[in-house]
Design a protein around this motif. Structure first.
Motif, PDB file in Angstrom:
ATOM      1  N   ASP A  97      40.619  41.621  39.076  1.00 19.78           N
ATOM      2  CA  ASP A  97      41.848  41.289  37.706  1.00 19.78           C
ATOM      3  C   ASP A  97      42.889  40.146  38.703  1.00 19.78           C
ATOM      4  N   ALA A  98      43.123  39.344  37.846  1.00 14.63           N
ATOM      5  CA  ALA A  98      43.946  38.131  38.629  1.00 14.63           C
ATOM      6  C   ALA A  98      45.144  37.566  37.573  1.00 14.63           C
ATOM      7  N   ASN A  99      45.922  37.288  38.462  1.00 14.86           N
ATOM      8  CA  ASN A  99      47.414  36.604  37.914  1.00 14.86           C
ATOM      9  C   ASN A  99      47.342  35.356  38.362  1.00 14.86           C
ATOM     10  N   ASN A 100      47.702  34.357  37.277  1.00 15.77           N
ATOM     11  CA  ASN A 100      48.081  32.691  37.598  1.00 15.77           C
ATOM     12  C   ASN A 100      46.788  32.097  37.752  1.00 15.77           C
ATOM     13  N   ASN A 117      48.512  34.303  32.680  1.00 14.38           N
ATOM     14  CA  ASN A 117      49.017  35.067  33.478  1.00 14.38           C
ATOM     15  C   ASN A 117      48.268  36.188  34.109  1.00 14.38           C
ATOM     16  N   PHE A 118      47.329  36.531  33.281  1.00 17.61           N
ATOM     17  CA  PHE A 118      46.422  37.659  33.565  1.00 17.61           C
ATOM     18  C   PHE A 118      45.092  37.410  33.006  1.00 17.61           C
TER      19      PHE A 118
END
Length: 189
Positions: free
Chosen positions: A47-50, A102-103
């Motif tokens: 899972d990634a942000n930005n 953002n996600f």
């Protein structure tokens, strides 16, 4: 022959290892027709942000006005589409395009770039794009595109000519095979 096969596998593993953990990618090229769609495949191991995906090739009208979209590669579902967003990264101008997430969950995705007004036909990539049924019209100018991806674990472009580095790697591998064949022949004599 076993040594050659093992050497080839080792070289392929090394080639893949160089890009496996990179966080930013840039691809560019030229479209040919008004209804062409560029597809960039990208993946997230976790899972990634930005996560940012964008164009910076409008160049104040030198090239075409891009429409970008991000799709879930497994389900084909549209995650987001944008026509004009020149505020994602330096170098963009007013009609460049892109999306910021953002996600995003771990998985495989598609990032598409089409020329205005070739918007997606609905919420699934299987529905195609607005100009899919048109007879292709060759573009005479403004065909260049460049896309950037940041915060992703891997990326590649579909249906783009093979880069020179791959040809160089292939010719080196062929030379290695030829050298080993010659060596085997001299040992047998």
């Amino acid at each position: 022959m076993k040594k050659i096969f093992c050497s080839a596998l080792f070289c392929l593993a090394l080639a893949g290892a160089n890009t496996a953990n990179a966080a930013a990618f840039t691809f560019d090229g030229n479209i040919v027709n008004h209804n062409d769609v560029v597809t960039v495949n990208f993946s997230l191991n976790n899972d990634a942000n930005n996560v940012r995906v964008w164009t910076d090739s409008w160049l104040n009208g030198t090239n075409f006005d891009p429409i970008t979209a991000v799709w879930n590669a497994t389900t084909g579902a549209l995650i987001g589409q944008n026509d004009d967003n020149g505020s994602i990264a330096p170098g963009q101008t007013i009609w460049d395009s892109g999306l910021v997430f953002n996600f995003l969950a771990a998985g495989d995705y598609l990032f598409t770039v089409a020329r205005f007004p070739n918007f997606a036909n609905g919420g699934n990539i299987s529905n195609g794009f607005g100009l899919d049924g048109d007879t292709p019209i060759a573009l005479t100018g403004g065909t260049y595109w460049r896309v950037n991806l940041d915060g992703v674990d891997g990326a590649d472009v579909s249906a783009v000519p093979v880069p020179a580095a791959v040809w160089l790697f292939g010719s080196g591998l062929m030379g290695l095979l030829g050298f080993n064949r010659k060596r085997a022949q001299s040992l047998a004599a």
